[in-house]
Design a protein around this motif. Structure first.
Motif, PDB file in Angstrom:
ATOM      1  N   GLY A  16      27.041 -71.606 108.006  1.00 60.08           N
ATOM      2  CA  GLY A  16      28.403 -72.113 107.885  1.00 60.08           C
ATOM      3  C   GLY A  16      29.172 -71.742 109.138  1.00 60.08           C
ATOM      4  N   ASP A  17      30.292 -71.047 108.974  1.00 63.75           N
ATOM      5  CA  ASP A  17      31.092 -70.590 110.116  1.00 63.75           C
ATOM      6  C   ASP A  17      30.700 -69.186 110.582  1.00 63.75           C
ATOM      7  OD1 ASP A  17      32.567 -72.919 110.203  1.00 63.75           O
ATOM      8  OD2 ASP A  17      34.155 -72.139 108.902  1.00 63.75           O
ATOM      9  N   ARG A  18      29.785 -68.544 109.896  1.00 61.03           N
ATOM     10  CA  ARG A  18      29.424 -67.146 110.173  1.00 61.03           C
ATOM     11  C   ARG A  18      28.226 -67.082 111.116  1.00 61.03           C
ATOM     12  NH1 ARG A  18      26.158 -63.051 107.748  1.00 61.03           N
ATOM     13  NH2 ARG A  18      25.199 -64.640 106.434  1.00 61.03           N
ATOM     14  N   PHE A  19      28.366 -66.331 112.211  1.00 58.20           N
ATOM     15  CA  PHE A  19      27.249 -66.110 113.126  1.00 58.20           C
ATOM     16  C   PHE A  19      26.231 -65.200 112.445  1.00 58.20           C
ATOM     17  CE2 PHE A  19      30.786 -66.969 115.993  1.00 58.20           C
ATOM     18  CZ  PHE A  19      30.208 -67.847 116.895  1.00 58.20           C
TER      19      PHE A  19
END
Length: 158
Positions: free
Chosen positions: A65-68
């Motif tokens: 998602g938006d998480r590295f």
């Protein structure tokens, strides 16, 4: 880095460039406190970590998602949802780094390079009489054609 040395107020300058992203984020408050302990009054802790708002790091990294979750150029391996082998264990941004700083014993600090929470570039002079930083907007060859921050460079004063 994670084991204290028997030192106290004996160091003028402590510099770390591209090290702390390889240490578990939850261990960093204790390390910051230790660095504060070993610095002489008025001493400087200069820290530089990759800034994951830098387009090259952001675009090459694996995300959930938006998480590295993994930077394939940052070393190590990503297996079964875990980074192993010395890779980046967290992915610094202004918010995560300044949270560490605010929670630390350092009361005076300044972000010299990086990106603010809105993605705006911060580029201030880095006084290299205190220590040379290689990954800066004016020195790193990866940004020579279009100078911009690639690391968060922060000075913290005791």
């Amino acid at each position: 880095m994670t084991q204290p040395m028997p030192l106290k107020e004996c160091i003028d300058i402590y510099q770390s460039e591209d090290v702390f992203e390889h240490v578990a984020y939850e261990k960093l408050p204790q390390i910051f406190a230790y660095v504060h302990t070993v610095l002489k009054p008025g001493g400087l802790f200069r820290m530089s970590v990759p800034d994951y708002r830098f387009d090259v790091y952001r675009d090459r990294s694996v995300k959930d998602g938006d998480r590295f979750v993994f930077d394939p150029v940052g070393g190590g391996k990503y297996e079964n949802g875990v980074v192993t082998g010395g890779g980046h264990l967290w992915f610094p941004t202004y918010e995560s780094v300044t949270a560490l700083v605010v929670a630390s014993p350092f009361s005076k600090w300044e972000v010299l390079e990086g990106y603010d929470p809105d993605g705006n570039a911060i580029i201030k002079p880095v006084d290299e009489s205190y220590g040379r930083v290689l990954r800066t907007s004016y020195r790193d060859p990866r940004v020579a054609g279009r100078p911009r921050p690639l690391s968060m460079v922060i000075d913290l004063w005791k």
